[in-house]
Design an enzyme around this catalytic site. Structure first.
Site, short mmCIF file in Angstrom:
data_model
loop_
_atom_site.label_atom_id
_atom_site.label_comp_id
_atom_site.label_asym_id
_atom_site.label_seq_id
_atom_site.Cartn_x
_atom_site.Cartn_y
_atom_site.Cartn_z
N ARG A 1 21.82 -2.57 99.09
CA ARG A 1 20.92 -3.53 98.51
C ARG A 1 21.43 -4.88 98.16
O ARG A 1 20.56 -5.69 98.39
CB ARG A 1 20.28 -2.78 97.34
CG ARG A 1 19.69 -3.47 96.15
CD ARG A 1 18.26 -3.32 96.56
NE ARG A 1 17.53 -4.27 95.52
CZ ARG A 1 16.32 -4.57 95.55
NH1 ARG A 1 15.61 -4.03 96.56
NH2 ARG A 1 15.75 -5.16 94.69
N CYS B 1 20.73 2.53 97.77
CA CYS B 1 20.28 3.84 97.17
C CYS B 1 18.83 4.18 97.13
O CYS B 1 17.95 3.19 96.92
CB CYS B 1 20.92 3.90 95.89
SG CYS B 1 22.50 3.70 95.49
N LYS C 1 32.36 -3.97 90.06
CA LYS C 1 31.63 -4.07 91.26
C LYS C 1 30.36 -5.01 91.25
O LYS C 1 30.01 -5.76 92.04
CB LYS C 1 31.29 -2.74 91.88
CG LYS C 1 30.46 -2.84 93.00
CD LYS C 1 29.88 -1.42 93.31
CE LYS C 1 28.46 -1.02 92.54
NZ LYS C 1 27.20 -1.59 93.19
N ASN C 2 29.44 -4.68 90.04
CA ASN C 2 28.15 -5.65 90.14
C ASN C 2 28.54 -7.00 89.86
O ASN C 2 27.58 -7.88 89.89
CB ASN C 2 27.38 -4.90 89.08
CG ASN C 2 26.77 -3.87 89.70
OD1 ASN C 2 26.91 -3.41 90.84
ND2 ASN C 2 25.95 -2.94 88.66
N ASP D 1 22.70 2.28 84.59
CA ASP D 1 23.75 2.78 85.52
C ASP D 1 24.66 3.82 84.69
O ASP D 1 25.63 4.46 85.20
CB ASP D 1 24.88 1.76 85.96
CG ASP D 1 24.06 0.93 87.14
OD1 ASP D 1 23.09 1.51 87.75
OD2 ASP D 1 24.47 -0.05 87.36
N ARG E 1 12.46 -0.43 95.11
CA ARG E 1 13.55 -1.65 94.80
C ARG E 1 12.89 -2.57 95.91
O ARG E 1 13.73 -3.07 96.82
CB ARG E 1 14.99 -1.15 95.43
CG ARG E 1 15.30 -0.08 94.52
CD ARG E 1 16.74 0.18 94.84
NE ARG E 1 17.66 -0.62 93.97
CZ ARG E 1 19.05 -0.48 93.76
NH1 ARG E 1 19.75 0.42 94.73
NH2 ARG E 1 19.85 -1.28 93.26
N PRO E 2 11.78 -3.32 95.59
CA PRO E 2 11.22 -4.17 96.37
C PRO E 2 11.98 -5.56 96.13
O PRO E 2 12.72 -5.68 95.18
CB PRO E 2 9.76 -4.56 95.86
CG PRO E 2 9.77 -3.68 94.50
CD PRO E 2 10.73 -2.65 94.53
N VAL F 1 13.88 1.77 83.97
CA VAL F 1 14.54 0.46 85.07
C VAL F 1 13.99 0.85 86.54
O VAL F 1 13.48 0.01 87.12
CB VAL F 1 15.93 0.19 84.76
CG1 VAL F 1 16.44 -1.03 85.86
CG2 VAL F 1 16.29 -0.31 83.45
N ASP G 1 10.30 -8.61 96.09
CA ASP G 1 9.20 -9.50 95.64
C ASP G 1 9.68 -10.62 94.87
O ASP G 1 9.17 -11.86 94.89
CB ASP G 1 7.99 -8.98 95.26
CG ASP G 1 8.02 -7.92 93.98
OD1 ASP G 1 9.37 -7.20 94.14
OD2 ASP G 1 7.36 -7.91 93.03
N LEU G 2 10.34 -10.37 93.67
CA LEU G 2 10.76 -11.40 92.87
C LEU G 2 11.65 -12.48 93.54
O LEU G 2 11.44 -13.41 92.99
CB LEU G 2 11.25 -10.72 91.41
CG LEU G 2 10.50 -9.66 90.86
CD1 LEU G 2 11.13 -8.88 89.66
CD2 LEU G 2 9.34 -10.23 90.34
N ARG H 1 31.53 4.05 97.13
CA ARG H 1 30.80 2.84 96.84
C ARG H 1 30.79 2.03 95.65
O ARG H 1 30.91 0.89 95.63
CB ARG H 1 29.12 3.09 97.17
CG ARG H 1 28.78 3.19 98.67
CD ARG H 1 27.25 3.38 98.53
NE ARG H 1 26.72 2.04 98.09
CZ ARG H 1 25.49 1.69 97.57
NH1 ARG H 1 24.46 3.13 97.63
NH2 ARG H 1 25.07 0.90 96.90
#
Ligand code: UD1
Length: 426
Positions: free
Chosen positions: A97, A121, A25-26, A313, A126-127, A335, A129-130, A405
């Site tokens: 996300r 989630c 999925k990822n 994960d 979980r910003p 993380v 900004d990067l 999901r």
């Protein structure tokens, strides 16, 4: 899809058999986003029928893409010729996300984009900004209006170097997708190098992108004028592999995963060995992982880190197994800042766990007990199912939308191994 309902798991000892893994999925989510960079029809194989994939389909359709998904054969065809919108609404972005992954390719295709802050989630703040800082460094002008970000390219900035403060998977992917169609070269330092990122890069290379690697953790991109549609089979999901291996381990069983890629999960396999499980690798043209479980698993310590460290994960599924391992195991999550929510649920099942901030000490117990528990994210749902397989009695795992999901009907794969598991929709 129903938010209600639960996964009913009964104690199922000695799971055993052979399972074929579905694509990751990822990997498929950023790959779907990358299709925006092309004009035409791409075909992807081994695509999991998970609800995150469906959310990405909805997102791409909202931009004008035509999509055909054969859920049985796991074939996904995306036609991007008619993509004519560069804007994604809050309603669509809210679903997950990973929807932020369309920002880079939309900016590359239209030189402007307007997207809302993504949902996702609850495993941390979980910003993004990067992602935003990287786009700005590459010449984007970004303004924020409530929950929306408007980005546009006013000047081409050739030959840029971006040093990521953290090797974010999503930011690395987003910045690569933007850079592949820019003039000049872009070097991304401290880039994420997860196996899914590498599969995604392979897709871009097939499309015609010029991407190379350098030491240490540097991705070098030389812009090209256009990219072409392709065909690609998604890499087998190492997280599905990890979950199934743990399901066999915790139940004292035996499992064979012929298409698993052992080199993608070295540290995880090492930890299973430290617990006393027997692992054989490479029996299928250097692929393949087989686990023969010990009946007396021992404690081990884990600390999550970006790849090739222990994957965040698999932290919660691993913790479920550690609950029944002799001795004291330390688990640390580095993380995400809020990813120990499964601890409370495992405790309801009889686990002995002490936590402080993002650290947990698990004292192995002899038995877990089935009860009603709540999954708070995708991987917690897997953790609780794994615990339920070993627990005495019946476990009801609430929050099936998280299970849906992340996984392509993994309950069927577990059933094939002998698990008593049923998804009950109410
Ligand atoms: C991806 C995976 C997810 C996995 C995670 C880490 C997908 C679709 N999801 O998520 O399953 O758990 O990698 O391996 O591939 N961060 C910032 N600022 C940013 C971006 C990230 O501070 O701009 C932080 C996050 O809050 C988090 C950490 O960096 O604490 C890692 O996030 P990141 O690697 O970006 O994960 P995702 O790409 O969201």
């Amino acid at each position: 899809m129903s938010m209600n309902g639960y996964i009913l798991v009964e104690q199922s000892l000695k799971l055993s058999g052979t399972v074929d893994l579905i694509g990751a999925k990822n990997a498929v989510l950023p790959i779907m986003a990358a299709s925006i960079l092309t004009q035409g029809k791409s075909t992807f194989y081994s695509v999991p029928d998970s609800s995150d994939v469906h959310e990405m389909i909805t997102l791409l359709e909202s931009l004008g893409a035509k999509i055909f998904f054969d859920k049985k054969e796991n074939i996904l065809i995306i036609d991007t010729v008619n993509i004519n919108k560069s804007e994604v609404t809050q309603e669509v972005m809210d679903k997950m996300r990973a929807s932020i992954l369309v920002m880079g390719p939309l900016l590359a295709r239209f030189r402007k984009t307007r997207v809302a802050l993504p949902g996702g989630c609850l495993i941390g703040a979980r910003p993004i900004d990067l992602h935003l800082k990287g786009f700005e460094k590459l010449g984007a002008n970004i303004t924020r209006d409530n929950n929306y970000f408007y980005a546009s390219i006013n000047q081409d900035k050739k030959d840029q170097q971006i040093v990521l403060e953290y090797p974010s998977v999503g930011a690395t992917e987003n910045l690569i997708m933007f850079s592949v169609l820019q003039k000049g070269t872009t070097n991304i330092l401290n880039a994420a190098l997860e196996p899914e990122v590498l599969d995604f890069i392979q897709v871009l290379q097939k499309m015609g992108a010029k991407i190379e690697f350098d030491i240490p953790a540097t991705i070098k991109i030389t812009g090209v004028d256009n990219l072409k549609p392709i065909e690609h089979k998604i890499i087998p999901d190492r997280l599905e592999a990890g979950t199934l291996l743990l399901a066999a381990a915790i139940t004292g069983g035996e499992i064979s995963l012929p298409n698993a890629i052992p080199s993608d999960m070295d540290l995880f396999l090492e930890k299973l060995k430290q617990m006393g499980h027997k692992i054989e690798i490479g029996f299928n043209n250097s692929n393949g992982i087989k686990l023969i479980a010990t009946n007396n698993p021992k404690a081990t310590d884990i600390k999550t880190c970006p790849y090739p460290g222990f994957p965040t994960d698999l932290q919660s599924p691993m913790m479920a197994a550690l609950c029944l391992a002799q001795g004291e195991s330390k688990a640390e999550e580095t993380v995400f800042e809020n990813r120990l929510m499964h601890v409370k649920e495992l405790e309801k099942m009889g686990a002995q766990i002490k936590t402080k901030n993002s650290k947990a000490i698990v004292s192995g117990v002899d038995l877990l007990y089935g009860t009603q528990v709540i999954a708070s994210d995708i991987r917690a749902s897997a953790a609780l199912v794994i615990a339920g397989l070993a627990a005495e009695g019946k476990t009801e795992v609430l929050g099936i939308h998280h299970w849906r999901r992340g996984y392509d009907k993994m309950e069927n794969k577990l059933k094939k191994l002998g698990a008593k598991i049923k998804v009950v929709e109410v």
